[in-house]
Design an enzyme around this catalytic site. Structure first.
Site, PDB file in Angstrom:
ATOM      1  N   GLY A 178       0.823  -1.192   0.080  1.00  0.00           N
ATOM      2  CA  GLY A 178      -0.053  -0.044   0.028  1.00  0.00           C
ATOM      3  C   GLY A 178       0.921   1.135  -0.045  1.00  0.00           C
ATOM      4  O   GLY A 178       1.930   1.371   0.633  1.00  0.00           O
ATOM      5  N   ARG A 190      -1.211  -4.866  -5.740  1.00  0.00           N
ATOM      6  CA  ARG A 190      -1.380  -6.104  -5.085  1.00  0.00           C
ATOM      7  C   ARG A 190      -1.537  -7.446  -6.399  1.00  0.00           C
ATOM      8  O   ARG A 190      -2.270  -7.478  -7.060  1.00  0.00           O
ATOM      9  CB  ARG A 190      -2.812  -6.326  -4.561  1.00  0.00           C
ATOM     10  CG  ARG A 190      -3.162  -5.251  -3.558  1.00  0.00           C
ATOM     11  CD  ARG A 190      -2.410  -5.049  -2.063  1.00  0.00           C
ATOM     12  NE  ARG A 190      -3.050  -3.770  -1.328  1.00  0.00           N
ATOM     13  CZ  ARG A 190      -2.124  -3.520  -0.486  1.00  0.00           C
ATOM     14  NH1 ARG A 190      -1.058  -4.055   0.018  1.00  0.00           N
ATOM     15  NH2 ARG A 190      -2.816  -2.675   0.258  1.00  0.00           N
ATOM     16  N   ASP A 227       4.939  -4.477   6.781  1.00  0.00           N
ATOM     17  CA  ASP A 227       5.329  -5.730   6.932  1.00  0.00           C
ATOM     18  C   ASP A 227       5.092  -6.997   5.666  1.00  0.00           C
ATOM     19  O   ASP A 227       5.819  -7.771   5.532  1.00  0.00           O
ATOM     20  CB  ASP A 227       4.294  -6.023   8.184  1.00  0.00           C
ATOM     21  CG  ASP A 227       4.730  -7.709   8.952  1.00  0.00           C
ATOM     22  OD1 ASP A 227       3.788  -8.366   8.938  1.00  0.00           O
ATOM     23  OD2 ASP A 227       6.084  -7.479   9.368  1.00  0.00           O
ATOM     24  N   ASP A 233       0.216   2.637   8.665  1.00  0.00           N
ATOM     25  CA  ASP A 233      -0.339   1.921   9.917  1.00  0.00           C
ATOM     26  C   ASP A 233       0.773   2.011  10.923  1.00  0.00           C
ATOM     27  O   ASP A 233       0.413   1.744  12.187  1.00  0.00           O
ATOM     28  CB  ASP A 233      -0.506   0.499   9.408  1.00  0.00           C
ATOM     29  CG  ASP A 233      -1.314   0.382   8.430  1.00  0.00           C
ATOM     30  OD1 ASP A 233      -1.510  -0.758   7.749  1.00  0.00           O
ATOM     31  OD2 ASP A 233      -2.391   1.370   8.300  1.00  0.00           O
TER      32      ASP A 233
HETATM   33  O1  F6P Z   1      -1.902  -0.846   5.137  1.00  0.00           O
HETATM   34  C1  F6P Z   1      -2.227   0.464   4.990  1.00  0.00           C
HETATM   35  C2  F6P Z   1      -3.648   0.714   4.623  1.00  0.00           C
HETATM   36  O2  F6P Z   1      -4.227   1.831   4.225  1.00  0.00           O
HETATM   37  C3  F6P Z   1      -4.477   0.187   5.816  1.00  0.00           C
HETATM   38  O3  F6P Z   1      -4.621   1.161   6.701  1.00  0.00           O
HETATM   39  C4  F6P Z   1      -5.675  -0.342   5.157  1.00  0.00           C
HETATM   40  O4  F6P Z   1      -6.391  -1.373   6.151  1.00  0.00           O
HETATM   41  C5  F6P Z   1      -5.345  -0.996   3.948  1.00  0.00           C
HETATM   42  O5  F6P Z   1      -3.937  -0.206   3.442  1.00  0.00           O
HETATM   43  C6  F6P Z   1      -6.443  -0.960   2.610  1.00  0.00           C
HETATM   44  O6  F6P Z   1      -5.765  -1.769   1.717  1.00  0.00           O
HETATM   45  P1  F6P Z   1      -6.037  -1.654   0.107  1.00  0.00           P
HETATM   46  O7  F6P Z   1      -5.247  -0.351  -0.418  1.00  0.00           O
HETATM   47  O8  F6P Z   1      -5.645  -2.819  -0.649  1.00  0.00           O
HETATM   48  O9  F6P Z   1      -7.689  -1.447   0.109  1.00  0.00           O
END
Ligand code: F6P
Length: 320
Positions: free
Chosen positions: A11, A72, A103, A128
Site C-alpha cells: 500500500g 497487489r 510488513d 499503519d
Molecule cells: O496498510 C495501509 C492501509 O491503508 C491500511 O490502513 C488499510 O486497511 C489498507 O491499507 C487498505 O488496503 P487496500 O489499499 O488494498 O484497500
C-alpha cells in the site's frame, strides 16, 4: 559499479517518493546504477523497470503516493512467481533490492531474498505504523495530520448539532493511528483493536458527559475494531442521541508528505544505502529511541509491535 533495484510493492504511503528520491541520489553518489521496478512485485514478473537518475527523481519530494506505482500481486505469491522475480533480479545484475513498504512487503522480500540470494534492505513506509523494529514508519505522521485535520472539522458540526460522531480511521488490524489521532483531536473515546470495546462502557462515558452538559462527542475508532456502522447504531439506541458515522478512508493514504515524513524518508534512505554498500545482509532500517538504526528483516516480520501502554493511559486521563 553496483546495480541496485528499488520497489514499492505494498500500500502506498506519503513520503515514499521522498525515500525513492533519497535512495537514488545517495546511491548514485556512491557510484551505483539504480533500477526502479514498477507496479510492485508485478514489475519483477514483467520486467517493468526504469533507470532512475538523480534528475529522474527531481520534483517528487513533495508528492504523495509512489512514482513507481504499486499493485497487489497474487502471482508473486506462487513458487513460479518468486522464481521469475528472482530471475529478473539476476538477469538485471541486481546486487541488492531496496524494498519500501510495510510488513507484507518485507515478508515478500524475505522470500525473494532466500530464493535469489540477493540482499534485501527494507525501508518501513506505511500509514499503519505497525512495523516491528521502528518507532515510526514513513507516512504515519502525514496520515495522522490528515485525520486530525478532518476530525477537527467534523467536531465543528458535531458541536453545532449536538451530535455524537463515530470516526473510523485506517490502521489495518492495529490501533497506532487511532490512538495517536484520538489523543490529537481530544476524542472522548478511542477504540483500538488491541483492547476491543464494551458498548456499555462507551454509553456510560457518554451519558456521564451528557449529565455534565457535554452533549457532543468524537469517538475515534480504528477500522480493525469491527463494524463501525453497527457501533454507531448501538450508541444511538442506548443514548437517544443523534449519532453519525464518518469513515475517513483513503484520504489518509494521500496528500503531500509532512516535513517529518520527508525527513524520516531521507534518513531511512541514507541508512539503507549504507547497509547495502557494506553488504550487511537483510535488514530493515528504523527509528529507535530517536536514533536511526536497523534490525534483521526476519526479526521484524516475525514479531508484533506492541502499543505503548503510556499512550493508552494518557488517552484515558485526557478524555475525562
Ligand atoms: O496498510 C495501509 C492501509 O491503508 C491500511 O490502513 C488499510 O486497511 C489498507 O491499507 C487498505 O488496503 P487496500 O489499499 O488494498 O484497500
Amino acid at each position: 559499479m553496483k546495480t541496485i533495484g528499488i520497489i514499492t510493492p505494498g500500500g502506498d504511503a506519503p513520503g515514499m517518493n521522498a525515500a525513492i528520491r533519497a535512495v537514488v541520489r545517495i546511491a548514485h553518489s556512491r557510484n551505483c546504477k539504480i533500477l526502479g521496478f514498477e507496479k510492485g512485485w508485478y514489475g519483477l514478473l514483467t520486467e517493468s523497470k526504469k533507470h532512475l537518475t538523480p534528475r529522474a527523481v527531481g520534483g517528487i519530494v513533495q508528492s504523495g503516493g509512489t512514482m513507481l506505482h504499486t499493485l497487489r500481486c497474487l502471482p508473486f505469491k506462487t513458487k513460479e512467481g518468486i522464481e521469475k522475480a528472482a530471475n529478473t533480479l539476476k538477469s538485471n545484475n541486481i546486487e541488492a533490492l531496496i524494498v519500501i513498504g510495510g510488513d507484507g512487503s518485507f515478508r515478500g522480500a524475505t522470500e525473494l531474498g532466500t530464493k535469489s540470494g540477493i540482499q534485501m534492505i527494507g525501508i518501513p513506509a506505511t500509514i499503519d505504523n505497525d512495523v516491528f523494529g521502528t518507532d515510526e514508519t514513513i507516512g504515519f505522521d502525514t496520515a495522522a495530520n490528515t485525520a486530525i485535520g478532518a476530525i477537527d472539522k467534523i467536531r465543528d458540526t458535531a458541536i453545532s448539532h449536538e451530535r455524537i460522531f463515530v470516526v473510523e480511521v485506517m490502521g489495518r488490524k492495529r490501533g497506532f493511528l487511532a490512538l495517536h489521532v484520538g489523543i490529537g483531536v481530544g476524542a472522548e473515546v478511542i477504540l483500538i483493536p488491541e483492547q476491543g470495546y464494551d458498548i456499555k462502557k462507551i454509553v456510560q462515558v457518554l451519558n456521564t458527559n451528557s449529565k455534565k452538559g457535554k452533549q457532543t462527542a468524537i469517538i475515534v475508532a480504528a477500522e480493525g475494531v469491527g463494524d463501525t456502522g453497527e457501533l454507531a447504531k448501538e450508541i444511538a439506541k442506548h443514548t437517544g442521541s443523534e449519532v453519525r458515522l464518518s469513515i475517513l478512508g483513503y484520504a489518509q493514504r494521500g496528500g503531500s508528505p509532512s516535513g517529518r515524513s520527508r525527513l524520516l524518508a531521507s534518513l531511512f534512505a541514507e541508512k539503507a544505502v549504507d547497509l547495502m554498500c557494506n553488504a550487511q545482509g537483510n535488514y530493515i532500517v528504523g527509528l529507535t529511541n530517536g536514533k536511526i538504526a536497523s534490525i534483521p528483516m526476519n526479526q521484524s516480520i516475525g514479531a508484533q509491535k506492541s502499543i505503548d501502554p503510556n499512550m493508552i493511559q494518557l488517552a484515558k486521563q485526557l478524555s475525562i
